[in-house]
Every structure is written in structure tokens, then in C-alpha cells.
Design a protein around this motif. Structure first.
Motif, short mmCIF file in Angstrom:
data_model
loop_
_atom_site.label_atom_id
_atom_site.label_comp_id
_atom_site.label_asym_id
_atom_site.label_seq_id
_atom_site.Cartn_x
_atom_site.Cartn_y
_atom_site.Cartn_z
N TYR A 127 12.76 6.03 -2.03
CA TYR A 127 11.66 5.78 -0.92
C TYR A 127 12.26 6.11 0.37
CZ TYR A 127 8.15 2.86 1.48
OH TYR A 127 7.22 2.52 2.35
N THR A 128 13.22 5.99 0.86
CA THR A 128 13.67 6.38 2.30
C THR A 128 14.81 7.49 2.26
OG1 THR A 128 15.34 4.36 2.19
CG2 THR A 128 13.07 3.94 3.54
N ARG B 224 -1.53 11.37 -4.48
CA ARG B 224 -0.85 10.29 -4.01
C ARG B 224 -0.69 9.16 -5.19
NH1 ARG B 224 -3.93 7.52 0.85
NH2 ARG B 224 -5.76 6.95 -0.04
N ASP C 274 4.18 3.87 -4.50
CA ASP C 274 5.52 3.99 -4.37
C ASP C 274 6.07 2.63 -3.91
OD1 ASP C 274 8.03 4.83 -4.19
OD2 ASP C 274 7.46 6.46 -2.69
N TYR D 197 0.96 -1.18 0.10
CA TYR D 197 -0.07 -0.02 0.09
C TYR D 197 0.86 1.44 -0.14
CZ TYR D 197 1.45 -0.74 4.91
OH TYR D 197 1.78 -1.09 6.00
N CYS D 198 2.09 1.28 0.12
CA CYS D 198 2.99 2.35 0.03
C CYS D 198 2.59 3.39 -0.94
CB CYS D 198 4.55 1.91 0.17
SG CYS D 198 4.86 1.14 1.46
N PHE D 199 2.67 4.63 -0.61
CA PHE D 199 2.42 5.66 -1.50
C PHE D 199 3.11 6.83 -1.45
CE2 PHE D 199 -0.95 6.11 1.99
CZ PHE D 199 -0.71 7.47 2.18
N ASP D 200 3.45 7.57 -2.31
CA ASP D 200 4.04 8.84 -2.26
C ASP D 200 2.98 10.19 -2.44
OD1 ASP D 200 6.02 10.67 -2.33
OD2 ASP D 200 6.89 10.33 -4.20
N ILE D 201 3.47 11.33 -1.99
CA ILE D 201 2.40 12.59 -2.30
C ILE D 201 3.15 13.52 -2.94
CG2 ILE D 201 1.22 14.16 -0.95
CD1 ILE D 201 0.98 12.04 1.59
N ASN D 202 2.83 13.89 -3.96
CA ASN D 202 3.32 15.13 -4.82
C ASN D 202 2.33 16.12 -5.22
OD1 ASN D 202 6.22 14.41 -5.18
ND2 ASN D 202 5.22 12.33 -5.76
#
Ligand code: SF4
Ligand code: SF4
Ligand code: FES
Lengths: 290, 343
Positions: free
Chosen positions: B280-281, B270, B273, B253-258
Motif C-alpha cells: 500500500y505504501t 478503482r 485497498d 475508504y482507501c482505494f487503489d487505481i488500476n
């Protein structure tokens, strides 16, 4: 003074869409060091201005709309509530955009997130604050919080260091604590300059020389990861148990609320389960992920 | 003797879907975009009734889209105005979800409702009806049975359909499912012979899943190997860090926000990711997972060690996608089955 309990905090946040930022207005900007700035801010919405509450150690997600969002701790104390503060170093896209803003600018804010420092567990203790560089930001919220309730705590030791004299943050606070008879303050720099008359040495070494007693004490450590890593063994040598050491951790964060996944240390999310941890909690993971 | 279950002929299933389309936005397995996914039904094509197994893109995409607008904003002389995008008020009905993927949604529910409610995921999920269809074949990469999931049975759906030849047996699993069949037309009562056929069909499906994951003491075995850098380096060597395994995993479920900005108008999005990516980290001063073996280890541990610690459930359903769709055939079952007993 208010210690907001966790359920109250969550109730506050559960209203509406947690990802929507509130608009806050920058009221004052202080240049701390060449790369670090403090922003004083307040909510645009009157009601939020009144209702908002937080604990030392909690953080927020700040955004320049259209550029992006980044997490920073609230660096002011909950005991001083005419405005809020955060401090940040210019290092990336969002921090650069924030540094370009002036007084009166509107930014997005959501929070407070994270657990905050467990103040109830610090009462009646000797407190040893160990900070490095901009790591003083979360600590100063707590230090002012403690000073404003001085009779609830025993001795206060502060050991703070930075790379050079010009990298010392919050010099106005350092001055105030230096003058405060009820606080033992040691300031150090890794490398002095022609005007520097204070201590020279890395924070962990200076801590070892200062040798605060572990008796009835809690150490609160904030700073760059490398400083934190070298400070724990020194504290252990001084007799502090992992349960007597507290730190705040930093990870890349996006959501701030335990959803986006990236800030984990083992099964803990720094945003959701921290950012304040006891060394006992993270000891097992620290050599690997941290 | 009649059972409490219903049945429908495959020929009439299109009619049933048409009827449901009055009330729901019906999604079915489709290859229209070139990749098998759950897409809005066109009202005609029912070729997916002959499909045997799960789609390439998991149904998580219907609740956590690959990219999603979170809000948009405008700036004028009074300052910023933030607005939510218009919401699709139509309830989704997902037809043909497989047991592994339905279980995956139940797993995702935990993250998205823990501590803070995730409004984007939960608003779509809350209104959705899941109509499961049991698998009739398995991929070589499928290993759901090792994780306690049957390829033709599920408690994570509202209705469960089992292929019994020219017909589907329909079981109502939830209250919502019961209500849905009670107001659906064209369903026949299932009889004992249908039940017998359904039982045989489920058993046959179960036997089709041949890959085994050794789950004995898996948490302890993983914990013992947490620091076994040599093993994880060896295991990670061929991984390309492309992220496909995570994007297509039904429980990732990992996601990025931009943010996007054009003139004074913009929006926040979102998007999926992946822990396979170093960025990512990445932090300005350091990155805890620059080395590939740490990222590979994170993916495995998140599913088999950390998620169980938080939610008491393994975050893998054995759907097999990460094995079969990986460009270099990186194999999570191999990685786990070969964990050294003594380090
Ligand atoms: S799909 Fe395969 S190559 Fe790509 S990141 Fe996953 S394991 Fe590595
Ligand atoms: S880890 Fe692989 S097998 Fe397990 S649910 Fe994800 S994609 Fe499917
Ligand atoms: S910042 Fe998203 S999970 Fe912690």
C-alpha cells in the motif's frame, strides 16, 4: 510571471470529473542519466494550453493509458511556459512504460496538485537550495522561477550532488547556473571518476563545508529521503530554524487529491497538504513514518 | 393524542417498499450472495425485517463499491478518447441501514467532499435516501454507545424506524424524509402508546450494547504512545495483515487505481485497498510501513487521532465488524483500552 493563488487553482480543478486525465503530447525527450529522462509536453487541447497554470513544487498524475498512473512534479518553471516538463527515473511499471514512449506520443495528465512552494515567503531572502539526484527536478522549477525574477531575492546558493558524475541530472542547467555570476553553485558527487575534477563528498557534508549563513535565509531541500534526513541536522547546526527549512516529500501516491489514503504522514496527506512542507510541520513525524 | 410520527405494520412494509420501488432503486439487507450486504430488493422477500443488527458488508459499498470503473478509453488514429461509464440514474433508497453505518457515511462524506469533490462517491450519495432501522440486539463486538451513537437513534438518515412489536414507528429526520412520508401510502398516525413503546424499545437496545471503549483523553493517550514501539509490536503480533478489518469497516475508504487494457481498448478502475498491506505504501526505494506494527498503528491512529485532527470526528462508529470478522480476533477496543498511561 504568475503566482497562481490557491483558490484560483482549486477553481480550475473543480471543473468536471477530477479523475479524468487530459491528453498531453510529448514534444521532446532528453536523456539526463542512464535511468532518468525529461519529457517536454503540451496539452492537446488549445484552450488548456492557454489556461493551464501551476506553481513551482506542484505535481501532476501522468498516465500511460492501460498501464497506469504515477505522480511526478512539474520540473519546468511557471515563468517559462511554451511547454511543460517532467523528469522521471525508470523504476516501475508506469515509469518503464513512459520510458518506452517517443516524441509525439499521447499520455494522460491531471493536475496540478499539491500546494507548491510559497514564493511570497521567499521574497527578500537569501535562498539556499540543497538537492540530490533527481530531487533537482522540483528544485529546478523553483530555481529558474527565482532566477527569472532575480531582483526579488537576495543571495542564491545551490548545492547539488549525485552518486556519480553520470548521475548528475539537468547538466545544461548546472552549466548555466555555474556561469551565472548571481548564483553560487557547488556541484558534488559521492564518488568521482577519471574525468571528474569537481568536489567529492556527500551533499550534507559539502553543505556543512559551504556553511551558508542562516541570516535572513531559507533553505529548500529536495532529494532522496536519506539525504533529506541527514541535511536537516546540518542546517540546524548552521543556525537554520525548522521554520527556515522547506522540503518536498515523496510518498506512494494514487489519487493525488487526498482521497485514496496512502500518502499520509500523521494527519497530513503529502498530496493534499504538501508536497511542500516546512521542517517545522513534519519534524514530529519524520523519525517515525517518513 | 396523535404524535407527528407515523407507523406501519411489519406485514405491510413490503407494500411500502414496493411503492418506493417505483421511484427508487430499493436496497435491503440480504444474504443472497452468501454474505449479508445491502442488495437490490427482489420485491418479495421481507425476512430482513426480523434482522436485529448490521450487515457484514457495510452500506459504504453502495457508494464506494469494492471495484468501480472510473472511465474507459479507446485509441484510434486521432488518439485517445476517454469516456465515463453509463451512470445509473436511479436514486438509491437504502432500507435498514443501522445508526452506526449511517454515521459512517456522514464521516465518509467529509473525505469525499473535502478540497476536491469525488464525483463517483458524491453522485451516488447525493441522490440516495437512507431509511434507518434501529437495532434490537447487539453483537458482543458492538461498542457504538461508547462513541456517542445510539443503536436505535440516528440523525444521519432521512427516516428512522423503531421496532415496536408488530409495527415500526417512523420518524422523519430530514426534509427529504418528511416529503417521502407525506407521499407514501398506507402509513398510520402514531399515538402516544406507540411513542412509549418506541422509547422503551430504544432504551432496551441501548442496554444491549455492553462493550465499552474508554474514550477519556483518548487523543492525548494516543499521542503519548505514538513512539511506544514495544506496545504496538506486542499489540500487532497476532495480526495477519489480511485487510478484512479495513475492507469491512464502514469508515475505511482507501482505494487503489488500476488500468486494464485489451487491444486498443481499456478502462481505469478503482478498488478497495488497505493500510494493512505492505504494498500500500511501497515505493521503489523504500517503504515507510514495512513493519507490521506501523501498519496496525496507522489504522488505529487514522481513526482515533488523525481523522479527528482533520475533521473533528472520530472515524470509528463502534460497529464492531473489525473485531468480530477478524480471523484472529484482533480487538481495537482492547488496543485502545490498554494504552499505557505512562510511557
Ligand atoms: S482483520 Fe485482523 S488479522 Fe486481518 S488485518 Fe485486520 S486486524 Fe489484522
Ligand atoms: S474501526 Fe472497527 S468498530 Fe470502528 S467503524 Fe471500523 S470496523 Fe467498525
Ligand atoms: S495520493 Fe491519494 S491520498 Fe494522497
Amino acid at each position: 510571471m504568475t503566482i497562481t493563488d490557491i483558490s484560483h487553482r482549486r477553481k480550475f480543478l473543480a471543473q468536471g470529473n477530477v479523475y479524468l486525465p487530459h491528453i498531453v503530447i510529448i514534444e521532446k525527450i532528453i536523456d539526463e542519466t542512464p535511468g532518468v529522462r525529461t519529457f517536454h509536453f503540451n496539452f492537446k487541447d488549445e484552450k488548456l494550453r492557454e489556461e493551464f497554470s501551476f506553481e513551482s513544487g506542484q505535481f501532476g498524475e501522468y498516465s500511460v493509458l492501460g498501464i497506469g498512473e504515477a505522480p511526478f512534479c512539474i520540473s519546468s518553471s511557471p515563468t517559462r511556459r511554451d511547454h511543460l516538463e517532467f523528469a522521471l527515473q525508470r523504476v516501475g511499471k508506469v515509469t518503464n512504460a513512459l520510458h518506452r514512449l517517443g516524441v509525439g506520443a499521447e499520455i494522460g495528465f491531471r493536475g496540478p496538485y499539491g500546494n507548491g512552494v510559497p514564493l511570497d515567503l521567499l521574497q527578500g531572502k537569501n535562498l539556499v537550495f540543497v538537492g540530490g539526484g533527481i530531487g533537482l527536478a522540483p528544485l529546478r522549477s523553483l530555481i529558474w522561477n527565482v532566477i527569472d525574477n532575480r531582483d526579488k531575492y537576495e543571495n542564491i546558493d545551490i548545492i547539488y550532488g549525485a552518486r556519480s558524475p553520470s548521475d548528475l541530472c539537468f547538466k545544461y542547467d548546472l552549466d548555466a547556473w555555474n556561469k551565472d555570476k548571481a548564483v553560487n553553485m557547488v556541484t558534488t558527487v559521492d564518488k568521482g571518476d577519471e574525468n571528474w575534477t569537481g568536489k567529492v563528498g556527500f551533499v550534507p557534508q559539502v553543505l556543512e563545508q559551504a556553511a551558508p549563513s542562516a541570516q535572513n535565509a531559507v533553505a529548500i531541500v529536495c532529494g532522496p529521503p536519506i539525504m533529506i534526513r541527514f541535511t536537516f541536522p546540518v542546517l540546524e547546526k548552521l543556525g537554520f530554524t525548522p521554520e527556515q527549512m522547506i522540503t518536498t516529500l515523496e510518498k506512494r501516491m494514487k489519487c493525488g487529491i487526498g482521497k485514496c489514503g496512502r500518502c499520509n504522514i500523521g494527519n497530513l496527506y503529502v498530496c493534499r497538504d504538501g508536497p511542500v512542507f516546512s521542517y517545522a510541520q513534519i519534524k514530529g513525524f519524520i523519525s517515525k513514518e517518513y | 393524542m396523535a404524535s407527528s410520527n407515523k407507523k406501519i405494520s411489519k406485514r405491510d412494509t413490503g407494500k411500502l417498499l414496493n411503492e418506493w420501488s417505483q421511484e427508487f432503486a430499493v436496497f435491503v439487507p440480504s444474504r443472497e450472495t452468501g454474505v449479508a450486504t445491502m442488495a437490490k430488493w427482489d420485491g418479495k422477500d421481507t425476512s430482513f425485517l426480523d434482522w436485529h443488527r448490521n450487515t457484514v458488508i457495510p452500506p459504504k459499498a453502495n457508494f464506494l463499491p469494492a471495484m468501480e470503473e472510473m472511465f474507459n478509453f479507446q485509441r484510434d488514429k486521432e488518439g485517445y478518447h476517454i469516456e465515463l461509464p453509463p451512470q445509473d440514474k436511479h436514486k438509491q433508497l437504502i432500507f435498514g441501514i443501522r445508526p452506526c453505518d449511517a454515521k459512517a457515511l456522514a464521516i465518509l462524506d467529509m473525505t469525499f467532499s473535502d478540497s476536491y469533490q469525488d464525483p463517483y462517491y458524491l453522485s451516488k450519495r447525493k441522490n440516495a435516501v437512507l431509511v434507518g432501522v434501529g437495532c434490537t440486539k447487539a453483537y458482543d463486538s458492538c461498542f457504538c454507545t461508547s462513541l456517542g451513537i445510539s443503536p436505535a437513534e440516528s440523525t444521519d438518515v432521512d427516516l428512522m424506524l423503531t421496532d415496536i412489536g408488530d409495527e415500526f414507528l417512523i420518524e422523519a429526520i430530514t426534509e427529504a424524509g418528511k416529503k417521502l412520508i407525506s407521499r407514501s401510502r398506507g402509513l398510520a398516525e402514531a399515538n402516544e402508546a406507540d411513542e412509549t413503546r418506541a422509547k422503551a424499545s430504544k432504551e432496551a437496545a441501548y442496554q444491549k450494547v455492553t462493550r465499552q471503549l474508554d474514550t477519556d483523553n483518548i487523543k492525548q493517550r494516543l499521542l503519548a504512545n505514538l513512539e511506544n514501539k514495544d506496545y504496538w509490536e506486542k499489540i500487532a503480533a497476532k495480526c495477519l495483515s489480511c485487510g478484512v478489518c479495513t475492507f469491512l469497516c464502514p469508515t475505511c475508504y482507501c482505494f487503489d487505481i488500476n488500468d486494464e487494457l485489451v487491444k486498443q481498448q481499456g478502462a481505469r478502475f478503482r478498488s478497495w485497498d488497505s493500510c494493512a498491506f505492505p504494498v500500500y505504501t511501497e515505493m521503489p526505494m523504500e517503504n515507510p510501513r514495512v513493519e507490521k506494527w506501523r501498519r496496525v498503528r496507522q489504522r488505529v491512529y487514522h481513526k482515533y487521532e488523525f481523522y479527528p485532527m482533520s475533521f473533528d470526528v472520530t472515524a470509528c462508529t463502534g460497529c464492531g465488524r473489525c473485531i468480530r470478522l477478524c480471523p484472529v480476533n484482533w480487538d481495537i477496543t482492547q488496543a485502545l483500552n490498554n494504552l499505557p498511561a505512562k510511557v
